[in-house]
Write an enzyme that holds these catalytic residues in place. Sequence first.
Site, PDB file in Angstrom:
ATOM      1  NE  ARG A  10      56.446  37.325  22.147  1.00 21.86           N
ATOM      2  CZ  ARG A  10      57.002  36.432  21.329  1.00 21.86           C
ATOM      3  NH1 ARG A  10      56.236  35.621  20.620  1.00 21.86           N
ATOM      4  NH2 ARG A  10      58.320  36.362  21.206  1.00 21.86           N
ATOM      5  CE  LYS A  34      57.447  40.660  20.636  1.00 25.52           C
ATOM      6  NZ  LYS A  34      58.636  41.217  21.310  1.00 25.52           N
ATOM      7  CG  HIS A  75      55.279  39.339  29.260  1.00 20.39           C
ATOM      8  ND1 HIS A  75      54.778  39.098  28.001  1.00 20.39           N
ATOM      9  CD2 HIS A  75      56.630  39.258  29.133  1.00 20.39           C
ATOM     10  CE1 HIS A  75      55.783  38.883  27.158  1.00 20.39           C
ATOM     11  NE2 HIS A  75      56.904  38.977  27.817  1.00 20.39           N
ATOM     12  NE  ARG A 102      56.985  35.498  26.163  1.00 12.67           N
ATOM     13  CZ  ARG A 102      57.156  34.719  25.095  1.00 12.67           C
ATOM     14  NH1 ARG A 102      56.349  33.699  24.888  1.00 12.67           N
ATOM     15  NH2 ARG A 102      58.131  34.953  24.236  1.00 12.67           N
ATOM     16  CG  HIS A 150      62.758  34.486  23.343  1.00 15.96           C
ATOM     17  ND1 HIS A 150      63.207  34.098  24.587  1.00 15.96           N
ATOM     18  CD2 HIS A 150      61.712  35.323  23.572  1.00 15.96           C
ATOM     19  CE1 HIS A 150      62.467  34.678  25.516  1.00 15.96           C
ATOM     20  NE2 HIS A 150      61.555  35.417  24.928  1.00 15.96           N
ATOM     21  CE1 TYR A 156      61.940  34.451  31.696  1.00 17.64           C
ATOM     22  CE2 TYR A 156      62.832  34.017  29.500  1.00 17.64           C
ATOM     23  CZ  TYR A 156      61.868  34.578  30.321  1.00 17.64           C
ATOM     24  OH  TYR A 156      60.829  35.280  29.766  1.00 17.64           O
TER      25      TYR A 156
END
Length: 254
Positions: free
Chosen positions: A120, A144, A215, A218, A241, A250
Amino acid sequence: YETDLQKLTNYLNEAHVKPEEATTEHLRDYIIEIAQLGIHARSQARILSSIKSFYHFLIYKNKIETDPTELLEAPKIGLRLPEVLSVNEIDAIIASIDLSKAEGQRNKAIIETLYGSGLRVSELIGLQISKIYKDEGFMLVEGKGSKERLVPLSSQSIKNIELWIIDRNALQVKKGNEDILFLNRRGSKLTRAMIFTIVKDLTALAGIKKNVSPHTFRHSFATHLLENGANLRAIQQLLGHESITTTELYTHID
């Protein structure tokens, strides 16, 4: 979210209703009103999410007994597939970098790291030299929620980072940025906006018409891994994630 709740409060005030007194009908009327204003379905869904969270909080704090948002339905927003670059397009972006410029090697290392490790933007600008383990081919990334994860480093990324560090050593590094990998010419940490500008400029130079952001690399990293037979659970861990549902996006691209 705070702005969303302020707007709801203003709406309820006009009806002389306190937020904790609002019924499902009040909230449904509010949702209908914002929909009629032409607000995008994705924004409507976010506003509803804010409202639901707020009323869950009121229940938690024993301010109300029943949840007035329980029967409220979010608008259908559909599945928005992210833009993905081909390997040739990524090569073209890297080839467009002018290595004779002072920032050339830095920018090459940035693109190689974004794509090679699926980072990210926030993770990229916060990368610390002390957390890069070149001999093992890994780096420790803070994602995150301040969660750390180990991310593989490709040989190309390592090579370009090493070359960038030679240039970086010639900079006068600002206090507090001594361990930050990617710096601007003034020796300070790069901003998110600067990474977006670098990516946009290089994409234009490469003649690529797609809407490319940091992004996108990514997304491309994950999609290419999946196309080459990588396990979805492994991709989830590499991307950091929380839920595999996010990673499953994806499978729609491939």
